[in-house]
Design a protein around this motif. Structure first.
Motif, PDB file in Angstrom:
ATOM      1  N   LEU A 179       0.839  -1.206   0.000  1.00  0.00           N
ATOM      2  CA  LEU A 179       0.000   0.000   0.000  1.00  0.00           C
ATOM      3  C   LEU A 179       0.872   1.253   0.000  1.00  0.00           C
ATOM      4  O   LEU A 179       0.586   2.227  -0.693  1.00  0.00           O
ATOM      5  CB  LEU A 179      -0.939   0.000   1.215  1.00  0.00           C
ATOM      6  N   LYS A 180       1.947   1.209   0.761  1.00  0.00           N
ATOM      7  CA  LYS A 180       2.867   2.346   0.825  1.00  0.00           C
ATOM      8  C   LYS A 180       3.505   2.576  -0.549  1.00  0.00           C
ATOM      9  O   LYS A 180       3.548   3.704  -1.047  1.00  0.00           O
ATOM     10  CB  LYS A 180       3.927   2.054   1.903  1.00  0.00           C
ATOM     11  N   ARG A 181       3.984   1.506  -1.158  1.00  0.00           N
ATOM     12  CA  ARG A 181       4.611   1.632  -2.469  1.00  0.00           C
ATOM     13  C   ARG A 181       3.619   2.137  -3.517  1.00  0.00           C
ATOM     14  O   ARG A 181       3.966   2.927  -4.393  1.00  0.00           O
ATOM     15  CB  ARG A 181       5.176   0.278  -2.911  1.00  0.00           C
ATOM     16  N   ALA A 182       2.389   1.670  -3.413  1.00  0.00           N
ATOM     17  CA  ALA A 182       1.360   2.087  -4.377  1.00  0.00           C
ATOM     18  C   ALA A 182       1.053   3.577  -4.210  1.00  0.00           C
ATOM     19  O   ALA A 182       0.923   4.311  -5.199  1.00  0.00           O
ATOM     20  CB  ALA A 182       0.098   1.254  -4.189  1.00  0.00           C
ATOM     21  N   SER A 183       0.955   4.035  -2.950  1.00  0.00           N
ATOM     22  CA  SER A 183       0.694   5.461  -2.704  1.00  0.00           C
ATOM     23  C   SER A 183       1.809   6.316  -3.278  1.00  0.00           C
ATOM     24  O   SER A 183       1.555   7.324  -3.933  1.00  0.00           O
ATOM     25  CB  SER A 183       0.592   5.744  -1.206  1.00  0.00           C
ATOM     26  N   ASP A 184       3.044   5.907  -3.017  1.00  0.00           N
ATOM     27  CA  ASP A 184       4.190   6.654  -3.557  1.00  0.00           C
ATOM     28  C   ASP A 184       4.126   6.689  -5.077  1.00  0.00           C
ATOM     29  O   ASP A 184       4.397   7.714  -5.699  1.00  0.00           O
ATOM     30  CB  ASP A 184       5.519   6.003  -3.118  1.00  0.00           C
ATOM     31  N   PHE A 185       3.758   5.561  -5.661  1.00  0.00           N
ATOM     32  CA  PHE A 185       3.693   5.479  -7.126  1.00  0.00           C
ATOM     33  C   PHE A 185       2.680   6.489  -7.667  1.00  0.00           C
ATOM     34  O   PHE A 185       2.990   7.286  -8.552  1.00  0.00           O
ATOM     35  CB  PHE A 185       3.305   4.059  -7.563  1.00  0.00           C
ATOM     36  N   PHE A 186       1.466   6.458  -7.128  1.00  0.00           N
ATOM     37  CA  PHE A 186       0.429   7.329  -7.681  1.00  0.00           C
ATOM     38  C   PHE A 186       0.658   8.808  -7.352  1.00  0.00           C
ATOM     39  O   PHE A 186       0.137   9.676  -8.032  1.00  0.00           O
ATOM     40  CB  PHE A 186      -0.974   6.855  -7.261  1.00  0.00           C
ATOM     41  N   ASP A 187       1.478   9.075  -6.308  1.00  0.00           N
ATOM     42  CA  ASP A 187       1.832  10.467  -6.011  1.00  0.00           C
ATOM     43  C   ASP A 187       2.657  11.080  -7.134  1.00  0.00           C
ATOM     44  O   ASP A 187       2.543  12.260  -7.417  1.00  0.00           O
ATOM     45  CB  ASP A 187       2.620  10.550  -4.692  1.00  0.00           C
ATOM     46  N   SER A 188       3.506  10.272  -7.763  1.00  0.00           N
ATOM     47  CA  SER A 188       4.330  10.873  -8.819  1.00  0.00           C
ATOM     48  C   SER A 188       3.983  10.371 -10.222  1.00  0.00           C
ATOM     49  O   SER A 188       4.674  10.703 -11.181  1.00  0.00           O
ATOM     50  CB  SER A 188       5.824  10.688  -8.516  1.00  0.00           C
ATOM     51  N   PHE A 189       2.892   9.616 -10.324  1.00  0.00           N
ATOM     52  CA  PHE A 189       2.440   9.174 -11.647  1.00  0.00           C
ATOM     53  C   PHE A 189       1.935  10.381 -12.443  1.00  0.00           C
ATOM     54  O   PHE A 189       1.285  11.267 -11.909  1.00  0.00           O
ATOM     55  CB  PHE A 189       1.310   8.152 -11.485  1.00  0.00           C
ATOM     56  N   HIS A 190       2.260  10.386 -13.728  1.00  0.00           N
ATOM     57  CA  HIS A 190       1.867  11.530 -14.539  1.00  0.00           C
ATOM     58  C   HIS A 190       1.378  11.086 -15.915  1.00  0.00           C
ATOM     59  O   HIS A 190       2.075  10.368 -16.622  1.00  0.00           O
ATOM     60  CB  HIS A 190       3.079  12.462 -14.698  1.00  0.00           C
ATOM     61  N   LEU A 191       0.173  11.505 -16.270  1.00  0.00           N
ATOM     62  CA  LEU A 191      -0.356  11.236 -17.612  1.00  0.00           C
ATOM     63  C   LEU A 191      -1.146  12.458 -18.052  1.00  0.00           C
ATOM     64  O   LEU A 191      -1.945  13.004 -17.294  1.00  0.00           O
ATOM     65  CB  LEU A 191      -1.253   9.991 -17.609  1.00  0.00           C
ATOM     66  N   GLU A 192      -0.875  12.872 -19.284  1.00  0.00           N
ATOM     67  CA  GLU A 192      -1.505  14.083 -19.793  1.00  0.00           C
ATOM     68  C   GLU A 192      -2.196  13.796 -21.115  1.00  0.00           C
ATOM     69  O   GLU A 192      -1.678  13.029 -21.932  1.00  0.00           O
ATOM     70  CB  GLU A 192      -0.390  15.097 -20.045  1.00  0.00           C
ATOM     71  N   GLY A 193      -3.353  14.400 -21.333  1.00  0.00           N
ATOM     72  CA  GLY A 193      -4.021  14.284 -22.628  1.00  0.00           C
ATOM     73  C   GLY A 193      -5.410  13.680 -22.526  1.00  0.00           C
ATOM     74  O   GLY A 193      -6.330  14.109 -23.205  1.00  0.00           O
TER      75      GLY A 193
END
Lengths: 70, 450
Positions: B398-412
């Motif tokens: 859960l911790k790793r997933a939170s960190d992932f989505f904190d810096s995940f970036h998708l545009e468009g």
């Protein structure tokens, strides 16, 4: 003249109205299929169906006119 | 095997290409107009344009796929999931042409694809099934009579249905009467089969499935469970293994039941037995998926096995590499299905991916179908990528997933990534306390816009 436009790209799955039909605001007039989902497209305002611009199976882009209301 | 044709697209085609490369097998892929720029087309040994974008003109075009398979003289066809993967007639056709199908026999595909038949088979084998009809229902009156016996609410389902399509919950007689005709019509349109059936609607419930594997010598084992209870519109959004709900005893019982289910049809290759589990820990057979599942990576991450490699080896006639007692479930893994859709309304959001950045990190696996600059077309399902997060335990995941989505970036285009962030912050989810009603019962997770 009022137009009902596609809210997203997709394929025309079903046309729920015929020329001359009276439609109410909020009534679903066309169903699009996009990404394996059926998306009902509603008339924003009431009116009479003057022209149907698409056929079942047609591919439409976002913003394309589907139905013209008088 | 030296050469395999992959009759699929996107992330699963890329996934199968990867194992082919590792095994020194040539991979042949097919692509439609809309998919010509996707990564899997470049990654394969060779790629063939198969037709226009609509599925009937491309990935469901059996003649064209067979033509390419014959021209390339492939040893086998891997169907992935969806499309032709559960089409018994297709399996039969290619087997008669001397091309191996990477999956079970056509008879098993056909028998399990007919959900009424599958229920009957499992009942006979002593596997508990959801209370409901034994025979297919053809008209509304019959449906009403049966629903009265079972008690509302009920689930009305198409016998040939699947993937959340062709099923509807009915709370009362009026709804059932109304829904029967339209659901039956839709079943006929989508699946070419209007046989319907009714099951008791079990709620609250968890959707827990067991991965099974059979070889051609009759050995069948299970590779433990995946909890797929987080769903929207009866479609999975998050899957994890192990299930935070199951006790050791229940896990063992369900594993044994899944193997029994597979044995009753002499199952070969990879398959999944889906169960619904009620609040008292009773579990019932729901259906059997005769193919690799979308969510197979969480099983791979917790068992350390490559399921696509196992599928190919099984199709080659090799025995299973492990005995049941040798399969270990270690650590924890959660898969997030990144969809091109509005996170609040769940409506599709096709379009061009202008920018896309998957943060690196320990325990992060990305099975992606798209990259920056690709366009997600409206012709296929909305899945952009699967994000599989693993660690030695669930809280670490859960911790790793939170960190992932904190810096995940998708545009468009819009995606459901914001929904994942909210789910990860939810205390019930954190505790593993959730059922299939999770997303509908928590409106606060759904962004309010306008």
């Amino acid at each position: 003249m009022k137009q009902v436009t596609a809210s997203m790209a997709g394929t025309v799955w079903n046309i729920a109205v015929s020329q001359g039909d009276e439609v109410a605001a909020g009534q679903s007039v066309v169903v699009l299929e996009s990404m394996k989902m059926e998306i009902p497209i509603e008339a924003e305002t009431a009116g009479t169906v003057e022209e149907i611009k698409v056929a079942v199976g047609d591919f439409v882009n976002e913003g394309d006119v589907l139905v013209v209301l008088a | 095997m030296k050469k395999i044709l992959i009759a699929n697209r996107g992330e699963i085609a890329a996934r199968i290409v990867r194992t082919c490369q590792e095994m020194g097998i040539e991979s042949i892929v097919v692509y439609s107009d809309a998919d010509k720029d996707l990564p899997y087309v470049q990654q394969a040994t060779r790629a063939y344009h198969i037709g226009e974008s609509p599925v009937v003109k491309s990935y469901l075009n059996q003649d064209k796929i067979v033509e390419i398979a014959q021209k390339e003289n492939v040893d086998a066809i891997h169907p992935g999931y969806g499309f032709l993967s559960e089409n018994g007639a297709f399996v039969k056709q290619i087997e008669e042409l001397g091309i191996a199908f990477i999956g079970p026999s056509w008879q098993v595909v056909e028998a399990m694809g007919d959900k009424v038949e599958a229920r009957r088979t499992m009942e006979k084998a002593g596997v508990p099934v959801v209370p409901g009809t034994t025979d297919p229902i053809n008209d509304g009156d019959e449906a009403i009579a049966i629903a009265r016996q079972i008690g509302y609410p009920v689930m009305l389902k198409a016998s040939a249905g699947g993937g959340g399509i062709g099923m509807v919950k009915c709370d009362n007689e009026e709804t059932l009467k109304k829904q029967f005709v339209s659901t039956q019509q839709r079943a006929k349109m989508y699946f070419g089969n209007d046989r319907m059936f009714i099951e008791k609607y079990i709620s609250p419930a968890r959707h827990i499935e067991v991965q099974i594997f059979g070889d051609q010598n009759g050995n069948i084992i299970h590779l433990f469970e995946r909890d797929c209870s987080i769903q929207r519109r009866h479609q999975k959004v998050i899957e994890e293994s192990p299930s935070p709900y199951l006790t050791e005893q229940l896990r063992e019982e369900m594993g044994r039941a899944a193997v029994k289910a597979a044995q009753s049809v002499s199952y070969t290759n990879a398959g999944t037995v889906e169960f619904i589990v009620d609040e008292n820990g009773n579990f019932y057979f729901l259906e059997m998926n005769t193919r690799l599942q979308v969510e197979h990576p969480v099983t791979e991450m917790t068992t350390g096995l490559d399921l696509v490699r196992w599928q190919i080896q099984t199709a080659e006639g090799k025995p299973l590499a492990l005995l049941q007692s040798e399969v270990q479930q270690q650590g924890h893994s959660i898969e997030f299905r990144l969809y091109a859709e509005d996170p609040a309304k769940f409506l599709p959001s096709p379009g061009k991916i202008k920018d896309l950045r998957f943060p690196d990190g320990e325990g992060i696996r990305i099975d992606a179908g798209y990259e920056k600059g690709n366009t997600v077309s409206p012709f296929y399902d909305p899945m952009i990528a699967k994000i599989i997060v693993s660690d030695s335990n669930r809280s670490g995941c859960l911790k790793r997933a939170s960190d992932f989505f904190d810096s995940f970036h998708l545009e468009g285009i819009k995606t459901n990534a914001p929904l994942f962030k909210k789910i990860l912050e939810d205390t019930d989810f954190q505790k593993g306390n959730y059922t299939t009603g999770f997303l509908t019962e928590k409106p606060q997770l759904i962004e309010q816009k306008n």
